[in-house]
Scaffold this active site. Structure first.
Site, short mmCIF file in Angstrom:
data_model
loop_
_atom_site.label_atom_id
_atom_site.label_comp_id
_atom_site.label_asym_id
_atom_site.label_seq_id
_atom_site.Cartn_x
_atom_site.Cartn_y
_atom_site.Cartn_z
CB SER A 93 -0.89 0.07 1.38
OG SER A 93 -0.50 0.06 2.43
CE LYS B 239 -3.20 2.44 5.06
NZ LYS B 239 -3.31 2.28 3.53
#
Length: 298
Positions: free
Chosen positions: A95, A166
């Site tokens: 990701s 993230k």
């Protein structure tokens, strides 16, 4: 006086002294002055004396005990250090490519936001997604959980399924919109040139227009087509926002593998974005430019 008798007595005495001296040198008397562990004084095939075997056994046990104690102290130190200062974190997914790759062990700086500082746009953060990205877990086996947490704290196991890495795209009060006519994300009305996004990915296939509530963050992965992030939780409680107090720390370094040993690249993509606050009627007001990491903003 009989001279011959005197010579005979003297010769006999001299012979006895000579035999006694010889016996002390080569016989049983010589063993009396020899150490118990002298192999020359022991019969063929005999081992060390019982006292020596006990001493060696005690010494060996003490050495192992000392080694175990030192290992335990080191383990406790590493656990405390990773809990309060710097924690290794294994990247389990794609990701955050190309910034972070599967199998990277990043070092998360837990002091980055410890003394009143706040996450900034562009920071790569690790956070606990419980209550925002995942539902509350009633709990499992506490022993197994503790062992896993210890291994994860040392970077030896995958992180908990509630831990995520993230990039911060929006902070408190920011309006984040996707996408403008050129397909770019804008923050507070300013288009952002996201050079860190995976080559070939669109900034987002999902349109959105949100205002980040106070005390929360809007986060996205760099590999947008492979990232489950704030966009995927828009319709859920919390709206995909991550509470700031759930942030574990900032990913500052890649510590493993050695071929990728480096700092996590910083970005100036948000350098021209102003910091905004929300007024009493829901309108946004500019509050000055946002500086790079280290300068801070409200």
């Amino acid at each position: 006086m009989d001279t011959e008798a005197q010579h005979t007595e003297r010769d006999r005495s001299s012979g006895e002294e000579e035999r006694s001296r010889s016996a002390r040198v080569s016989g049983t008397d010589a063993g009396a002055g020899r150490r118990d562990d002298d192999p020359e004084g022991a019969p063929p095939g005999a081992g060390p004396a019982p006292a020596d075997r006990t001493s060696a056994h005690f010494s060996g046990g003490l050495t192992w005990r000392r080694t175990g104690l030192v290992g335990l102290v080191c383990m406790v130190f590493l656990l405390l250090f990773s809990h309060f200062v710097l924690q290794p974190f294994l990247v389990p997914s794609r990701s955050m490519e190309p910034t972070l790759q599967v199998g990277d062990r990043i070092l998360v700086n837990k002091l980055a936001y410890r003394f009143g500082d706040q996450p900034r746009r562009g920071d790569v953060v690790v956070f606990d997604g419980t209550g925002s990205f995942v539902q509350e877990d009633p709990g499992g086996n506490p022993v197994t959980g503790a062992l896993h947490d210890a291994a994860a704290a040392l970077g030896l196991a995958e992180p908990d399924e509630t831990d995520f890495v993230k990039r911060v795209v929006g902070t408190s009060g920011d309006r984040v919109v996707c996408c403008d006519k050129d397909g770019r994300i804008s923050v507070n009305g300013v288009p952002v040139r996201e050079t860190y996004v995976m080559l070939g990915d669109r900034p987002s296939a999902v349109p959105f227009d949100i205002v980040v509530p106070d005390g929360t963050l809007w986060v996205m992965g760099d590999h947008r087509s492979q990232s489950s992030d704030s966009r995927d939780h828009l319709g859920q409680p919390g709206g995909g926002m991550v509470p700031v107090d759930r942030v574990i720390g900032r990913a500052d370094w890649i510590g493993w593998p050695f071929g990728r040993w480096s700092t996590v690249p910083d970005t100036d993509a948000f350098g021209s974005v102003p910091a905004w606050t929300t007024g009493g009627h829901g309108t946004a007001h500019a509050a000055g430019p946002a500086g790079p990491r280290g300068s801070g903003h409200g």
